[in-house]
Design an enzyme around this catalytic site. Sequence first.
Site, mmCIF file in Angstrom:
data_model
loop_
_atom_site.group_PDB
_atom_site.id
_atom_site.type_symbol
_atom_site.label_atom_id
_atom_site.label_comp_id
_atom_site.label_asym_id
_atom_site.label_seq_id
_atom_site.Cartn_x
_atom_site.Cartn_y
_atom_site.Cartn_z
ATOM 1 N N ARG A 297 0.826 -1.209 0.000
ATOM 2 C CA ARG A 297 0.000 0.000 0.000
ATOM 3 C C ARG A 297 0.861 1.261 0.000
ATOM 4 O O ARG A 297 0.428 2.300 -0.491
ATOM 5 C CB ARG A 297 -0.928 -0.009 1.205
ATOM 6 C CG ARG A 297 -2.045 -1.011 1.014
ATOM 7 C CD ARG A 297 -2.957 -1.035 2.200
ATOM 8 N NE ARG A 297 -4.158 -1.766 1.887
ATOM 9 C CZ ARG A 297 -4.929 -2.335 2.791
ATOM 10 N NH1 ARG A 297 -4.621 -2.261 4.066
ATOM 11 N NH2 ARG A 297 -6.019 -2.962 2.432
ATOM 12 N N LYS B 142 -18.348 -16.804 1.778
ATOM 13 C CA LYS B 142 -19.809 -16.676 1.817
ATOM 14 C C LYS B 142 -20.440 -16.165 0.527
ATOM 15 O O LYS B 142 -19.939 -15.231 -0.084
ATOM 16 C CB LYS B 142 -20.175 -15.687 2.924
ATOM 17 C CG LYS B 142 -19.898 -16.197 4.319
ATOM 18 C CD LYS B 142 -20.422 -15.155 5.262
ATOM 19 C CE LYS B 142 -20.144 -15.439 6.699
ATOM 20 N NZ LYS B 142 -20.372 -14.209 7.467
ATOM 21 N N GLY C 153 -7.991 -7.923 -1.042
ATOM 22 C CA GLY C 153 -8.261 -8.832 0.077
ATOM 23 C C GLY C 153 -7.594 -10.173 -0.088
ATOM 24 O O GLY C 153 -6.408 -10.271 -0.397
ATOM 25 N N GLY D 221 -13.082 -4.222 -0.195
ATOM 26 C CA GLY D 221 -14.465 -3.734 -0.127
ATOM 27 C C GLY D 221 -14.760 -2.672 -1.166
ATOM 28 O O GLY D 221 -15.835 -2.662 -1.781
HETATM 29 P P1 AMP Z 1 -13.685 -14.046 1.506
HETATM 30 O O1 AMP Z 1 -13.113 -13.058 2.480
HETATM 31 O O2 AMP Z 1 -15.160 -14.168 1.516
HETATM 32 O O3 AMP Z 1 -13.101 -13.870 0.113
HETATM 33 O O4 AMP Z 1 -13.203 -15.457 2.023
HETATM 34 C C1 AMP Z 1 -11.884 -15.823 2.059
HETATM 35 C C2 AMP Z 1 -11.715 -16.921 3.033
HETATM 36 O O5 AMP Z 1 -12.516 -18.010 2.662
HETATM 37 C C3 AMP Z 1 -10.292 -17.420 3.101
HETATM 38 O O6 AMP Z 1 -9.778 -17.134 4.360
HETATM 39 C C4 AMP Z 1 -10.434 -18.902 2.871
HETATM 40 O O7 AMP Z 1 -9.658 -19.676 3.780
HETATM 41 C C5 AMP Z 1 -11.883 -19.167 3.137
HETATM 42 N N1 AMP Z 1 -12.370 -20.347 2.389
HETATM 43 C C6 AMP Z 1 -12.223 -20.639 1.104
HETATM 44 N N2 AMP Z 1 -12.748 -21.831 0.814
HETATM 45 C C7 AMP Z 1 -13.242 -22.337 1.964
HETATM 46 C C8 AMP Z 1 -13.907 -23.557 2.305
HETATM 47 N N3 AMP Z 1 -14.144 -24.490 1.401
HETATM 48 N N4 AMP Z 1 -14.275 -23.709 3.590
HETATM 49 C C9 AMP Z 1 -14.031 -22.755 4.509
HETATM 50 N N5 AMP Z 1 -13.409 -21.606 4.250
HETATM 51 C C10 AMP Z 1 -13.021 -21.388 2.984
#
Ligand code: AMP
Length: 396
Positions: free
Chosen positions: A35, A198, A354, A377
């Site tokens: 950054r 999610k 991220g 974000g």
């Molecule tokens: P996000 O911030 O929504 O992009 O999520 C990223 C996070 O999702 C990372 O820390 C990953 O470890 C987690 N992640 C990815 N795939 C899985 C999975 N199959 N089960 C649980 N966590 C996951």
Amino acid sequence: MKTVDQIKFLGKKALIRVDFNVPLDKDYNITDDNRMTAALPTIKKILNDGGAVILMSHLGRPKGGPEEKYSLKHLIPHLSDLLGQHVEFADDCIGKEAVEKAKALAPGQVLLLENLRFYKEEEKGDKDFAEKLAALGDIYVNDAFGTAHRAHASTAVIAQFFPEAKCFGYLMAAELNNAEKVLNNAERPFTAIMGGAKVSDKIELIEQLMGKVDNLIIGGGMAYTFAKALGGKIGKSLVEEDKLDLANEILKKAKDRGINLLLPTDSIIADNFSNDANTDTAQNDNIKDGWMGLDIGPDSIKVFSKIVEESKTILWNGPMGVFEMEKFEKGTKAIADAVVKATEGGAFSLIGGGDSAAAVAKFNLTNDVSYVSTGGGALLEYMEGKELPGVKAINE
Ligand code: AMP
């Protein structure tokens, strides 16, 4: 888009909002300076033009008052090294010391202000606080894409005090241009790769992209909500029970619009959320009770990689698995390799900030893709079609 190229900085003091929210270890060493380096072109341009630079940023999440661990003074040695010059520091971002140090600044000199979030007025978007900051400089430059989705005092409210003298820095301009290129000027085939934990975090982006992409790849934890919605057995994989109907709606919408929506067919499963877990491979609709899917499997890697390699525009947001653990990084690494291959073949690849940026950095591929966004974000919101307060404040 008004940028630093359209403003004369000679003899002026530029107040630049940067995003120096860098990770620090317990000894205050910067563990990732991306950054900071990302803001250098703007700072150097202004200094070279004969301007002086006043830098303002937040760091961490202080509770509304000064906290040693969040002091920007920890950044001074590294910033001085990067710029190759002395950096002056004001212990308070407003008040007598800041005013005097800003006033004394000669062309070519740099002043760093203390953490903006030591004042709760910053995040509240307080107008009086913004006016005090504004009094320090002649020109306002916003180069903090990472906070452009916030209507804070230093990111948006302050711009009204510079009706004729406000612009974007090079980082902001690059971020916006690259996001635009993908959203409105994508060469086809256009593939979006969505992953991460999610569905609920990414649903608006998925909806927005459905009107634009040829291929929509869904992996990571969110894929199990789709697998369950389709009637599959997903063991104790991550699932959002309240999003099952939504998942079915997305699948139907994609079908109606002729979008090639791809879900993983197989997974690397584990009996534990740990790098020491026992692992196995399973079909995504038949995961053993008590086991969870933590990465996409070999068949999915093959199918996804082929689609990615044949694409001309790629947007990637969210890892394919728990890439932080070595046992479950393979899917994310394979997709990163496919993105690099496509890029080498002439595709434009934009990596959302991220976790996707962290994954690409982990595999040392940051320089082998077209662009890695510095905004998590902020990029998501921009791509969802929302107007970012930090962008609007400069444009209006
Ligand atoms: P996000 O911030 O929504 O992009 O999520 C990223 C996070 O999702 C990372 O820390 C990953 O470890 C987690 N992640 C990815 N795939 C899985 C999975 N199959 N089960 C649980 N966590 C996951």
